[in-house]
Design a protein around this motif. Structure first.
Motif, PDB file in Angstrom:
ATOM      1  N   ASN A  63       1.977  -5.782 -27.748  1.00  0.00           N
ATOM      2  CA  ASN A  63       0.773  -5.577 -28.412  1.00  0.00           C
ATOM      3  C   ASN A  63       0.272  -7.106 -27.320  1.00  0.00           C
ATOM      4  OD1 ASN A  63      -1.500  -5.541 -30.034  1.00  0.00           O
ATOM      5  ND2 ASN A  63      -0.486  -5.457 -31.670  1.00  0.00           N
ATOM      6  N   LYS A 104      -3.451  -7.369 -27.540  1.00  0.00           N
ATOM      7  CA  LYS A 104      -4.451  -8.689 -28.482  1.00  0.00           C
ATOM      8  C   LYS A 104      -3.154  -9.393 -29.352  1.00  0.00           C
ATOM      9  CE  LYS A 104      -4.075  -5.371 -32.666  1.00  0.00           C
ATOM     10  NZ  LYS A 104      -4.989  -4.552 -33.649  1.00  0.00           N
ATOM     11  N   THR A 105      -1.751 -10.124 -29.120  1.00  0.00           N
ATOM     12  CA  THR A 105      -1.573 -10.939 -30.108  1.00  0.00           C
ATOM     13  C   THR A 105      -1.508 -12.020 -29.382  1.00  0.00           C
ATOM     14  OG1 THR A 105       0.776 -10.279 -29.563  1.00  0.00           O
ATOM     15  CG2 THR A 105      -0.130  -9.018 -31.536  1.00  0.00           C
ATOM     16  N   GLN A 106      -1.270 -11.908 -27.754  1.00  0.00           N
ATOM     17  CA  GLN A 106      -1.511 -13.183 -26.550  1.00  0.00           C
ATOM     18  C   GLN A 106      -3.318 -12.660 -25.958  1.00  0.00           C
ATOM     19  OE1 GLN A 106       0.721 -10.067 -23.754  1.00  0.00           O
ATOM     20  NE2 GLN A 106       0.079 -11.996 -22.316  1.00  0.00           N
ATOM     21  N   LYS A 152      -7.154  -3.209 -22.822  1.00  0.00           N
ATOM     22  CA  LYS A 152      -6.669  -4.552 -23.558  1.00  0.00           C
ATOM     23  C   LYS A 152      -4.869  -4.893 -22.519  1.00  0.00           C
ATOM     24  CE  LYS A 152      -8.054  -4.336 -28.369  1.00  0.00           C
ATOM     25  NZ  LYS A 152      -8.041  -4.030 -29.549  1.00  0.00           N
TER      26      LYS A 152
END
Length: 188
Positions: A65, A67-69, A122
């Motif tokens: 995922n 967006k977690t980074q 993303k």
């Protein structure tokens, strides 16, 4: 894994695929605790015997995922972030960003809000950020896991293009398309 190789790690849930990537990028033992035995060497370093800042320039990680980074709200800042952390001069970052954006056909993603990107966009930004760093090893954990077929093909095409630029790529995946794109498959 040989330099320049594309390797797909596959296996049942819980078999250790993500754990292996965390050993390679040094998150184990520096971030995730546990009992560590055996030896792993990455780009001439033993992750358990070096600091994360020593390993970080050599290994680019892309999580399932992305967006977690993400750390920045816009794609340009996000792409430059890893280079800034490595202390690369701003003029060199701009030149590197321009070259990567052109080579990987990302011009349409530059200067956009990260919040407005699709899942595939993303993932492409996260992969591109990983290769902007000077290292030659890219880890991608389930990079196509939540993408539709079109975006999955774009992401795999991007990883292949990165490999053609001399980077070693290790991909965790169950996806047959990913497996068929690899030089070698390792089943855990």
């Amino acid at each position: 894994v040989a330099p320049g190789e594309v390797v797909c790690l596959t296996g049942a849930s819980g078999s250790g695929k993500t754990t292996l990537t965390r050993l390679v990028n040094g998150l184990i033992p520096h971030y995730y605790e546990g009992n560590l035995s055996g030896k792993i060497e990455v780009c001439g370093l033993t992750p358990s015997n070096c600091e994360l800042w020593e390993l970080a320039p050599k290994v680019g990680s892309v999580f399932q995922n992305p967006k977690t980074q993400f750390f920045c709200l816009d794609t340009t800042g996000e792409l430059a972030f890893a280079c800034e952390n490595q202390g690369i001069a701003p003029d060199k970052i701009r030149a590197r960003l321009k070259n990567v954006a052109n080579a990987l056909e990302l011009i349409n993603l530059i200067g956009r809000s990260c919040l407005s990107l699709s899942g595939g966009e993303k993932q492409r930004v996260a992969i591109s950020r990983a290769i902007l760093k000077p290292g030659n090893l890219i880890l991608a954990d389930e990079p196509t896991g939540s993408l539709d077929k079109r975006n999955a093909e774009l992401v795999i095409g991007l990883l292949k293009k990165i490999n053609s630029m001399g980077k070693t790529v290790i991909i965790v995946s169950h996806d047959e398309y990913v497996k068929n794109s690899a030089d070698r498959i390792i089943e855990l």
